[in-house]
Design an enzyme around this catalytic site. Structure first.
Site, PDB file in Angstrom:
ATOM      1  N   GLY A 157      -4.925 -20.959  -0.316  1.00 40.30           N
ATOM      2  CA  GLY A 157      -3.706 -21.309  -1.043  1.00 40.30           C
ATOM      3  C   GLY A 157      -3.975 -22.384  -2.073  1.00 40.30           C
ATOM      4  CB  SER A 158      -7.028 -23.682  -3.398  1.00 34.79           C
ATOM      5  OG  SER A 158      -7.165 -24.245  -2.122  1.00 34.79           O
ATOM      6  CB  SER A 159      -3.194 -20.883  -7.089  1.00 32.02           C
ATOM      7  OG  SER A 159      -4.021 -19.741  -7.190  1.00 32.02           O
TER       8      SER A 159
ATOM      9  CG  ASP B  27      -8.797 -13.513   1.330  1.00 28.14           C
ATOM     10  OD1 ASP B  27      -9.065 -14.479   2.065  1.00 28.14           O
ATOM     11  OD2 ASP B  27      -7.879 -13.531   0.476  1.00 28.14           O
TER      12      ASP B  27
ATOM     13  CG  ASP C 240      -6.057 -15.545   9.260  1.00 27.91           C
ATOM     14  OD1 ASP C 240      -5.972 -16.342  10.225  1.00 27.91           O
ATOM     15  OD2 ASP C 240      -5.229 -15.507   8.335  1.00 27.91           O
TER      16      ASP C 240
ATOM     17  N   GLY D 287       0.529 -17.833  -2.637  1.00 28.03           N
ATOM     18  CA  GLY D 287       1.544 -17.463  -3.629  1.00 28.03           C
ATOM     19  C   GLY D 287       1.900 -18.596  -4.578  1.00 28.03           C
TER      20      GLY D 287
END
Ligand code: G3H
Ligand code: 13P
Ligand code: ZN
Length: 349
Positions: A224-226, A83, A105, A190
């Site tokens: 960031g898909s929480s 990641d 990234d 986060g």
């Protein structure tokens, strides 16, 4: 079953019209939680480790644990993914360890903080693609920059600062030949993504749809898909935690994304919340306890519940047995002879 190419996992997900959760791991219990959920829901799965995770657990411990997971669960296709690789060297070291997928990234410079230029991003990502594909390893690139900072990684600021430009996404996919493309649509890493339930002014699903229209065959990735569910926040705060009110990405928006080309969905924070809540509860209610198994077991169970729910919501549940894994050496041949195309189909504006 040996670790599987992430490209194969995502190609199969595209055929089946579902998404695959990519869950972050740092230790044995998190890996076990994911495998328990995958087994229960019969799901193929992407397990991923950040640079921070590789450092925390030490490369060899973490990788051997993943190999154990693959050995113990032969019916589950597992892709092991780096990641947010920050450089060619980070990606190379993951590939040499045996990871079947890496994220370069290049949206940030090597410091993992400063946004890079488009050309810098293309250059480093293409270098990783050439090296990885020769070895049958999948590559995810990122265009646009996410908000927030996790463990020192990230540009900071709001998720709206560097939203992906669809024209740049097309050019980036064409010039790099990445297998999967992470885009910035307003999310952040986060717990603190949005100050209220997000609408179209802060969560740019219209941008995602515009990119999918131009790149209909490219596997899109949502970072960031929480969803940062209120019940998980409440458990932490009920047992002495101090989380401020916050909102994540609603599952129905992710499902809209899946209907529009999203194949990989990154989730870490929800699992962190579940684990922390479960541990706090045990320590709060039974302060006399000191055997780590007394709180690690409920923590693992709490994460398993979240992962199993997401697997069902993303649609990957039930698909573990749909296909036989193609050996990484065969995948490498496919990249070489062009049968595994990485030139994206580009639709007119
Ligand atoms: O990229 C974000 C993931 O949540 C990993 O976070 O760098 O703190 O391990 P980390
Ligand atoms: P969350 O912080 O929303 O779980 O995102 C995780 C992620 O994108 C890992 O790359
Ligand atoms: Zn991410």
């Amino acid at each position: 079953m040996p670790l599987v190419s992430m490209r194969q996992l995502l190609d199969e997900a595209a055929k089946g019209g579902y998404g695959v959760g990519a869950f972050n791991v740092n230790d044995m219990e998190q890996i076990q939680a994911i495998m328990m959920a995958a087994k229960e829901t019969k799901s193929p799965v992407i397990v991923q480790a950040s640079r921070g995770a590789r450092q925390f657990a030490e490369d060899l411990y973490l990788f051997k644990l993943i190999q154990a997971a693959a050995e113990l669960n032969p019916e589950i296709p597992i892709a092991m993914h780096q990641d947010h690789g920050n450089s060619f060297e980070t990606c190379k070291s993951a590939i040499l360890l045996g990871y079947t997928s890496v994220m370069m990234d290049g949206s940030l410079k090597e410091d993992g903080k400063t946004p890079s230029t488009f050309d810098e991003n293309v250059e480093v990502t293409k270098k990783v693609v050439d090296y990885a594909h020769e070895r049958g390893v999948t590559v995810e690139g990122e265009i646009g920059v996410l908000g927030g900072v996790e463990d020192g990684h990230g540009a900071g600021g709001s998720g709206l600062d560097h939203i992906t430009d669809p024209d740049q996404a097309v050019e980036f996919a064409e010039r790099t030949g990445v297998d999967a493309l992470a885009i910035a649509i307003g999310t952040s890493h986060g717990a603190y993504k949005f100050t209220k339930k997000p609408d179209g002014s802060v969560l740019k699903m219209d941008v995602l749809m515009a990119i999918h229209k131009r790149l209909p065959n490219t596997h899109l990735v949502m970072h960031g898909s929480s969803s940062v569910p209120k019940d998980l926040q409440d458990v932490i705060n009920q047992y002495g935690g101090k989380l401020k009110e916050t909102w994540g990405v609603p599952v129905e928006e992710i499902q809209l994304g899946i209907r529009n080309g999203v194949r990989k969905i990154n989730v870490d924070t929800d699992n962190r919340l579940a684990i922390t809540g479960a541990i706090r509860k045990v320590l709060w209610e039974t302060p006399e306890k000191f055997d780590p198994r007394d709180y690690m077991k409920p923590a693992r169970e709490a994460m398993k519940k979240v992962v199993a729910l997401r697997m069902t919501q993303f649609g990957q549940a039930g698909h573990a047995g749909d296909y036989s894994p193609i050996a990484i050496t065969e995948i490498a041949k496919g990249y070489k002879d062009g049968s595994l195309t990485t030139r994206p189909l580009v639709a007119a504006k």
